[in-house]
Design a protein around this motif. Structure first.
Motif, mmCIF file in Angstrom:
data_model
loop_
_atom_site.group_PDB
_atom_site.id
_atom_site.type_symbol
_atom_site.label_atom_id
_atom_site.label_comp_id
_atom_site.label_asym_id
_atom_site.label_seq_id
_atom_site.Cartn_x
_atom_site.Cartn_y
_atom_site.Cartn_z
ATOM 1 N N LEU A 630 0.838 -1.190 0.000
ATOM 2 C CA LEU A 630 0.000 0.000 0.000
ATOM 3 C C LEU A 630 0.877 1.247 0.000
ATOM 4 O O LEU A 630 1.830 1.339 0.776
ATOM 5 C CB LEU A 630 -0.927 0.014 1.224
ATOM 6 C CG LEU A 630 -1.871 -1.185 1.376
ATOM 7 C CD1 LEU A 630 -2.780 -0.988 2.586
ATOM 8 C CD2 LEU A 630 -2.700 -1.398 0.130
ATOM 9 N N LYS A 631 0.541 2.196 -0.864
ATOM 10 C CA LYS A 631 1.288 3.439 -0.972
ATOM 11 C C LYS A 631 0.293 4.600 -0.930
ATOM 12 O O LYS A 631 -0.695 4.599 -1.658
ATOM 13 C CB LYS A 631 2.068 3.465 -2.290
ATOM 14 C CG LYS A 631 2.845 4.754 -2.524
ATOM 15 C CD LYS A 631 3.547 4.703 -3.881
ATOM 16 C CE LYS A 631 4.292 5.995 -4.149
ATOM 17 N NZ LYS A 631 4.958 5.975 -5.483
ATOM 18 N N PRO A 632 0.524 5.578 -0.062
ATOM 19 C CA PRO A 632 -0.421 6.698 0.033
ATOM 20 C C PRO A 632 -0.667 7.345 -1.328
ATOM 21 O O PRO A 632 0.244 7.493 -2.153
ATOM 22 C CB PRO A 632 0.281 7.659 0.997
ATOM 23 C CG PRO A 632 1.179 6.790 1.804
ATOM 24 C CD PRO A 632 1.649 5.711 0.883
ATOM 25 N N LYS A 640 -9.058 9.266 2.830
ATOM 26 C CA LYS A 640 -7.757 8.613 2.940
ATOM 27 C C LYS A 640 -7.696 7.574 1.841
ATOM 28 O O LYS A 640 -8.644 6.826 1.643
ATOM 29 C CB LYS A 640 -7.579 7.952 4.309
ATOM 30 C CG LYS A 640 -7.620 8.930 5.476
ATOM 31 C CD LYS A 640 -7.487 8.179 6.802
ATOM 32 C CE LYS A 640 -7.550 9.133 7.983
ATOM 33 N NZ LYS A 640 -7.453 8.414 9.279
ATOM 34 N N ALA A 642 -5.022 4.835 -0.625
ATOM 35 C CA ALA A 642 -3.732 4.196 -0.876
ATOM 36 C C ALA A 642 -3.806 3.434 -2.185
ATOM 37 O O ALA A 642 -4.846 2.875 -2.543
ATOM 38 C CB ALA A 642 -3.365 3.256 0.259
ATOM 39 N N GLY A 656 -9.412 2.789 0.252
ATOM 40 C CA GLY A 656 -9.455 3.944 1.125
ATOM 41 C C GLY A 656 -10.796 4.145 1.794
ATOM 42 O O GLY A 656 -11.718 3.323 1.663
ATOM 43 N N PRO A 715 4.582 5.452 7.578
ATOM 44 C CA PRO A 715 3.571 4.429 7.280
ATOM 45 C C PRO A 715 3.942 3.089 7.917
ATOM 46 O O PRO A 715 5.123 2.714 7.966
ATOM 47 C CB PRO A 715 3.579 4.336 5.754
ATOM 48 C CG PRO A 715 4.220 5.608 5.285
ATOM 49 C CD PRO A 715 5.216 5.974 6.348
#
Length: 793
Positions: A630-632, A640, A642, A656, A715
């Motif tokens: 998972l990457k923002p 929010k 990802a 999200g 994270p």
């Protein structure tokens, strides 16, 4: 089509065949039996009884103990709860051993401690009426012991579904003719047009030149001096058996002929025809017409009408007119029988929303040669029942043509194709079906079998009558290897099953969304595809994402009071290609979660609300062998968000929490979480993976907990990434179990957070020693300390 068994028996002997056997016979011949119902009772144990005594039940205020005479040596004692009878009344009595409709068996028994040997019945209980307010009180003073079946005729009503290509079966005679071919039993009757004189006379009946394509044949016969009144009992009974209401003898005869022969006819009151003549013509634009059911219709030139000198008297093939119908004052009638264009009748019937028994048959196609037969039968019955004198001349316009053609067949090919059917057996079956031949090769098709147009049709008829059991089975298909589409389907179906097992509901939405919903599309890099001719403002684009429709689905469920919102959907999404006009399709999986984790229960005063961790758990359950990263990311619909990927280049989708503002706009008052995955990418990654099963551990494991202080914006997957890269054989797994922050900064700096992990260690080949676990754990701590800004607590 509603069909009466008694009516059928007037044409063919069906004794010895049960209702179920007839059901099977018709079904295997291609005539679907949608249901059957028995009316009346045909049981020797149901007889006429007379109430001789009626005393109050000793232990029940609403019951009486009756003594009933049924013609036996002794009176029958029957406990009864009805109140509408008196001593001396004659009623139906079902004696022990009787079986009433619904397979209700009558036995000796006790009611509130008192012996009861039978049952006094209502009409509804016997299937001969709908009144269930009490016992059926018999009129006419029938003799005690008389069978009820002698007083009330029992019947079995079949509801048949006739396929559009078999209009010849839309009558009782047509069904009897088919049963004759199937059973080999001869028909009791045959219908043919009488030897009549026909005359083309425009002063009585004619067809307009521009209406010849709508009406190819029209006939009319005058009957004078009729006496219109109630129908005789047999005719009223026939009409009522198929659910029609008797009107008067002439109208009932036209309805009888329609359901007897399948060819509709109509009767006009000659006195109400302006000029005393009729013409088949096209309706004029805007012409008004009042039908027999008093419905008002506006006609146009595509409609064919039967008109007198001033007005339309009937809509051809659909319905008669109120102004020219037969009533009690009618003296002279004109009997119509014709052949109308099926397509034209269908178009008129659909446009006017007027489907009648007549239009139902005409729009499927009728036999032109049957028109004179129906006219002859109607004339005969009107003269016999209503009196009057029929003219010898039948006035006709146009020509009644035979629409079927001879067919040439190859008997040897038939025999091989059907598994050794001899030429004699072929000829026997085709002859039973009404076909005739002189040499066994060229067969003349009867005019009523409009569906037999090719030699292969005769093959089907032989197989249908003979049955498919004797036809040897053979396999002509060859197996093929599973395609990528097959494997993707199986893969998707497996994911669906897992999601359902997790308690989610599958949704099915359409592939079109509105312009306003495009903002909800999960993948903002996709260029949506607009429709050139939008169906409505709500359906302007091919969906680039399933998420917008699922959010609407969730909102509708909330509006209906749903507290749990676990939905998923798989399907095609669309994006504009690189070249103008190109559309790229891909398969997607979208999940939305929100609301309560479980249904409300009295045992749980504060049910838990679904959270992001529940959505992540669902992902792990359906993708157990896929390690997700998972990457923002940023997206307008998510508060929010990802990006989900596998490895470095394989981007699966996004996950999200839906923005609260969007939820408020949808009137959803609980947090909602969503994920959208590209199934094509996921399938490509997992297609070659083989599911492997690990042996259960034979040696004990142990765990170590670590608590660390890290930057607040770090994270959690960065920590997991470090752990994944470690090459420590006995490090079996890890699980985060605590997270702590303090905005006040009193217990922990506001820009830091405390994270706790539990690490498990196990050696698959032996029991570990404490020293090697300590060493491995120290290596883990060192790796975390080197890679991250971390302080261990």
């Amino acid at each position: 089509m509603i069909t009466s068994l008694n009516w059928l028996k007037s044409h063919i002997d069906l004794d010895g065949l049960t209702t179920q056997e007839l059901d099977d016979l018709l079904t295997f011949a291609g005539i679907e039996v949608e249901g059957s119902e028995t009316k009346g009772i045909n049981d020797p144990n149901v007889v006429v009884g007379q109430v001789m005594e009626a005393e109050k039940h000793p232990d029940a205020d609403k019951l009486k103990v009756c003594k009933v005479d049924t013609g036996a040596e002794e009176l029958h004692q029957i406990v009864c709860g009805a109140t509408n009878y008196k001593v001396g009344d004659k009623v139906p009595v079902a004696l022990p051993g009787a079986v009433l409709p619904g397979d209700f068996k009558i036995k000796h028994g006790k009611l509130r401690g008192v012996e009861s040997g039978g049952m006094m019945c209502s009409g509804k209980e016997l299937g001969i009426g709908s009144d269930n307010g009490g016992l059926l009180i018999l009129d006419g003073d029938p003799a005690v012991g008389t069978l009820i079946s002698d007083l009330f005729e029992s019947d079995t009503i079949f509801e048949l579904e006739i396929t559009p290509n078999r209009p010849d079966l839309l009558s009782h005679y047509g069904i009897a003719r088919e049963l004759s071919a199937l059973t080999g039993r001869a028909l009791k009757s045959a219908f043919a047009a009488d030897e009549i004189t026909t005359k083309e006379d425009a002063n009585v009946a004619s067809i307009a030149a521009d209406a010849a394509d709508l009406c190819s044949y029209y006939s009319a016969r005058k009957i004078t001096g009729v006496k219109v009144g109630p129908s005789p009992a047999w005719l009223a009974s026939r009409i009522e058996s198929i659910g029609l209401r008797p009107i008067n003898n002439v109208v009932d005869i036209t309805n009888f002929v329609l359901h007897e022969l399948g060819h509709p006819i109509h009767a006009f009151d000659i006195a109400k025809l302006d000029g005393g003549k009729v013409i088949a013509r096209r309706a004029t634009e805007g012409e008004q017409f009042t039908a027999l059911d008093e419905a008002e219709h506006t006609l146009n030139p595509t409609d064919c009408v039967i008109a007198d000198a001033s007005k339309a008297a009937a809509i051809a093939g659909v319905t008669g007119g109120l102004d020219t119908g037969v009533t009690d004052t009618t003296v002279d009638v004109l009997v119509e029988a014709a052949h109308f264009n099926p397509t034209a009748v269908r178009a008129t019937s659909r446009r006017l929303v007027s489907t009648t028994d007549s239009s139902y048959r005409f729009e499927r196609g009728t036999d032109p040669l049957a028109a004179n037969v129906a006219s002859a039968l109607a004339t005969k019955l009107i003269v016999e029942i209503a009196g009057g004198t029929a003219e010898d001349t039948l006035y006709v316009a146009g020509e009644a043509k035979k629409l079927t053609q001879p067919l040439t067949v190859d008997q040897d090919w038939f025999s091989n194709y059907l598994g050794g059917v001899s030429a004699d057996e072929q000829s026997d079956i085709l002859t039973k079906l009404g076909l005739t031949s002189t040499d066994g090769k060229v067969w003349d098709v009867p005019s009523f079998r409009l569906d037999l147009t090719r030699p292969i049709d005769l093959t089907e008829e032989i197989a249908r009558v003979r049955g498919l059991e004797p036809v040897p089975s053979s396999t002509y298909a060859t197996p093929v290897h599973a395609s990528d589409d097959d494997r993707l389907y199986d893969f998707t179906l497996d994911i669906k099953k897992r999601l359902v097992s997790e308690g989610l509901y599958e949704a099915r939405t359409i592939k079109l969304i509105s312009t306003a919903q495009l903002a909800d599309a999960a993948n903002s890099t996709i260029t949506p595809v607009p429709l050139k001719n939008a169906l409505s403002e709500d359906h302007t684009h091919l969906r680039p994402s399933i998420l917008p429709a699922l959010l609407v689905t969730a909102a509708r469920n909330v509006a209906q009071g749903a507290a749990r919102l676990p939905f998923f959907e798989t399907g095609t999404v669309f994006a504009a290609g690189r070249k103008p006009g190109d559309v790229v399709e891909s398969q997607a999986l979208t999940i939305v979660l929100g609301g309560l984790a479980n249904d409300r229960s009295w045992a749980d005063s504060s049910p838990r609300t679904l959270a992001f961790e529940d959505l992540r758990a669902v992902l792990d359950s359906i993708l157990p062998n896929v390690r997700l990263k998972l990457k923002p990311a940023e997206h307008a619909v998510f508060a929010k968000c990802a990006q989900i990927s596998v490895g470095k280049k394989n981007i699966l989708g996004v996950i999200g929490q839906i923005a609260p503002a969007r939820l408020r706009a949808l009137d959803i008052d609980c947090p909602m979480f969503a994920v959208e995955l590209n199934l094509d990418v996921l399938f490509a990654l997992t297609e070659k993976d083989e599911r492997k099963f690990a042996e259960l551990p034979r040696f004990p494991g142990t765990s170590r907990d670590i608590a660390m202080e890290v930057p607040r914006d770090l994270p959690i997957n960065r920590i997991e990434s470090v752990l994944q890269q470690l090459n420590i054989p006995i490090l079996e797994g890890w699980q985060m179990f605590d997270l702590f922050t303090d905005d006040s900064g009193q217990k922990l700096p506001a820009d830091r957070k405390s994270v706790a992990f539990s690490l498990s260690y196990r050696n698959a080949e032996r029991t570990m020693k404490s020293k090697e676990v300590d060493a491995a754990h120290a290596e883990v701590l060192a790796a975390l300390e080197k890679a991250l800004d971390v302080n261990f607590r």
